[in-house]
Write an enzyme that holds these catalytic residues in place. Structure first.
Site, PDB file in Angstrom:
ATOM      1  N   GLU A  21      42.151  -7.692 -35.219  1.00 40.94           N
ATOM      2  CA  GLU A  21      41.372  -6.929 -36.211  1.00 40.94           C
ATOM      3  C   GLU A  21      40.296  -6.070 -35.536  1.00 40.94           C
ATOM      4  O   GLU A  21      39.906  -6.322 -34.397  1.00 40.94           O
ATOM      5  CB  GLU A  21      40.718  -7.879 -37.210  1.00 40.94           C
ATOM      6  CG  GLU A  21      39.886  -8.968 -36.563  1.00 40.94           C
ATOM      7  CD  GLU A  21      38.747  -9.471 -37.433  1.00 40.94           C
ATOM      8  OE1 GLU A  21      38.042  -8.643 -38.019  1.00 40.94           O
ATOM      9  OE2 GLU A  21      38.576 -10.697 -37.491  1.00 40.94           O
ATOM     10  N   LYS A 151      33.333 -19.305 -39.741  1.00 38.74           N
ATOM     11  CA  LYS A 151      32.014 -19.137 -39.137  1.00 38.74           C
ATOM     12  C   LYS A 151      31.024 -20.198 -39.610  1.00 38.74           C
ATOM     13  O   LYS A 151      31.021 -20.574 -40.778  1.00 38.74           O
ATOM     14  CB  LYS A 151      31.475 -17.745 -39.476  1.00 38.74           C
ATOM     15  CG  LYS A 151      32.027 -16.679 -38.572  1.00 38.74           C
ATOM     16  CD  LYS A 151      31.906 -15.322 -39.186  1.00 38.74           C
ATOM     17  CE  LYS A 151      32.866 -15.203 -40.354  1.00 38.74           C
ATOM     18  NZ  LYS A 151      32.784 -13.915 -41.021  1.00 38.74           N
TER      19      LYS A 151
HETATM   20  N1  PSU Z   1      34.753 -13.664 -37.290  1.00 41.53           N
HETATM   21  C1  PSU Z   1      33.974 -13.259 -36.271  1.00 41.53           C
HETATM   22  N2  PSU Z   1      33.346 -12.076 -36.385  1.00 41.53           N
HETATM   23  C2  PSU Z   1      33.558 -11.252 -37.453  1.00 41.53           C
HETATM   24  C3  PSU Z   1      34.389 -11.678 -38.525  1.00 41.53           C
HETATM   25  C4  PSU Z   1      34.969 -12.889 -38.386  1.00 41.53           C
HETATM   26  O1  PSU Z   1      33.823 -13.952 -35.291  1.00 41.53           O
HETATM   27  O2  PSU Z   1      32.992 -10.168 -37.480  1.00 41.53           O
HETATM   28  C5  PSU Z   1      34.697 -10.753 -39.684  1.00 41.53           C
HETATM   29  C6  PSU Z   1      36.192 -10.827 -40.000  1.00 41.53           C
HETATM   30  O3  PSU Z   1      36.694  -9.520 -40.012  1.00 41.53           O
HETATM   31  C7  PSU Z   1      36.254 -11.457 -41.367  1.00 41.53           C
HETATM   32  C8  PSU Z   1      34.994 -10.928 -41.981  1.00 41.53           C
HETATM   33  O4  PSU Z   1      37.418 -11.110 -42.070  1.00 41.53           O
HETATM   34  O5  PSU Z   1      34.052 -11.067 -40.912  1.00 41.53           O
HETATM   35  C9  PSU Z   1      34.595 -11.659 -43.227  1.00 41.53           C
HETATM   36  O6  PSU Z   1      33.611 -10.928 -43.868  1.00 41.53           O
HETATM   37  P1  PSU Z   1      33.164 -11.272 -45.358  1.00 41.53           P
HETATM   38  O7  PSU Z   1      32.522 -12.604 -45.271  1.00 41.53           O
HETATM   39  O8  PSU Z   1      32.209 -10.170 -45.747  1.00 41.53           O
HETATM   40  O9  PSU Z   1      34.415 -11.255 -46.190  1.00 41.53           O
END
Ligand code: PSU
Ligand code: MN
Length: 291
Positions: A21, A151
């Protein structure tokens, strides 16, 4: 939608491909480390006899298999962070956009890629109602997503419950417990696999019974890079107050938290984040080769 020559050839020749990604690069990691990490991850994929397919959106065009120049172009153009829902909007508006787990999984699946590596998926946030599109996407799209759980900034219990509600199968790779990103393991039990080939096998069984959805492979961070949760919890408290003060909400929460964690930990969380990404990419390659 544009597919790079390399990825196109790999699809034709049925070579193992690993999708990556661009949100983790553009919004999850600082500049210029993000460029170096992109190169490192792609090299790991090549070294493991697979073809990398980093996904992002350049001036409204979905690109599968971004080159280094294109990643730089993307990062320099202040890309919007997009999940699946926002894809048609950024395409119609000719915008630059970085894809999250949900949109990367979706795009990969429609061209026939079935393995995708990332750091940690989005899930259920603590506090105010905020649930990532990632989980909903994984409940619909056929994909094997390798991550180190979710996370640590999230509500782990609720995220796991939501994964169950949305019928996302979570498999622990050589672990009985769900990993929490750089904090090591939680005390939440998941289903365990010890052999890589059991993962594609499970995926094929899903297809056999016409069950749509992804497998979330939970791959713990190598133990010497674990950061004790007492440390990160202390930082998260500070960051949560800042979020409140600055009224940061929605899709800006995750990038802000990740950036501040790197600052508050003097780069320790960055180091661990890189290590777990590399580790997940390696496992994704093994899975892709075992199809
Ligand atoms: N994991 C990481 N760093 C990131 C993300 C995930 O170590 O930047 C990103 C991924 O792209 C994931 C997104 O899909 O954060 C989720 O964001 P949100 O909680 O706004 O949906
Ligand atoms: Mn959100």
């Amino acid at each position: 939608m544009i597919i790079s020559e390399k990825v196109k050839k790999a699809l034709e020749d049925k070579k193992p491909i690993v999708a990556l990604e661009s949100t983790v690069l553009a919004h999850g990691l600082p500049y210029p480390e993000n460029i170096k990490i992109f190169e490192k991850l792609e090299n790991i994929v090549y070294e493991n006899d697979c073809i990398p397919a980093t996904i992002g959106i350049l001036k409204g065009n979905i690109k599968i298999g971004l080159s280094k120049e294109e990643v730089i172009e993307l990062i320099n153009n202040n890309p919007i962070k997009v999940g699946t829902r926002e894809l048609p909007y950024v395409m119609a508006m000719n915008k630059y956009a970085a894809t999250t787990v949900s949109s990367t999984a979706y795009i990969s699946s429609i061209v026939g890629i079935n393995v995708f590596a990332t750091g940690g998926i989005g899930g259920v946030h603590r506090g105010e109602w905020d649930v990532s599109q990632d989980i909903i996407e994984l409940s619909k799209t056929n994909m094997i997503v390798v991550s180190s759980g979710c996370k640590s900034i999230l509500d782990i219990d609720k995220t796991l419950e939501f994964l169950e509600t949305f019928q996302v199968l979570v498999l622990g790779y050589r672990t009985d417990y769900f990993p929490i990103f750089y904090n090591g393991l939680s005390n939440k039990k998941i289903y365990r696999v010890d052999e890589v080939k059991q993962i594609p096998e499970t995926f094929k069984k899903m297809r056999e019974i016409k069950l749509n959805g992804s497998i979330l492979v939970a791959n713990p961070i190598p133990s010497n890079y674990i950061i004790p949760s007492e440390d990160t919890e202390q930082y998260i408290k500070i960051i949560e107050e800042e979020l409140n003060q600055k009224q940061i909400k929605g899709k800006d929460v995750t990038p802000y938290m990740l950036r501040r964690l790197v600052e508050l930990s003097n780069g320790k969380t960055l180091e661990s984040n890189i290590i777990l990404l590399e580790n997940n990419v390696k496992l994704a390659c093994e899975i892709a080769k075992n199809f």
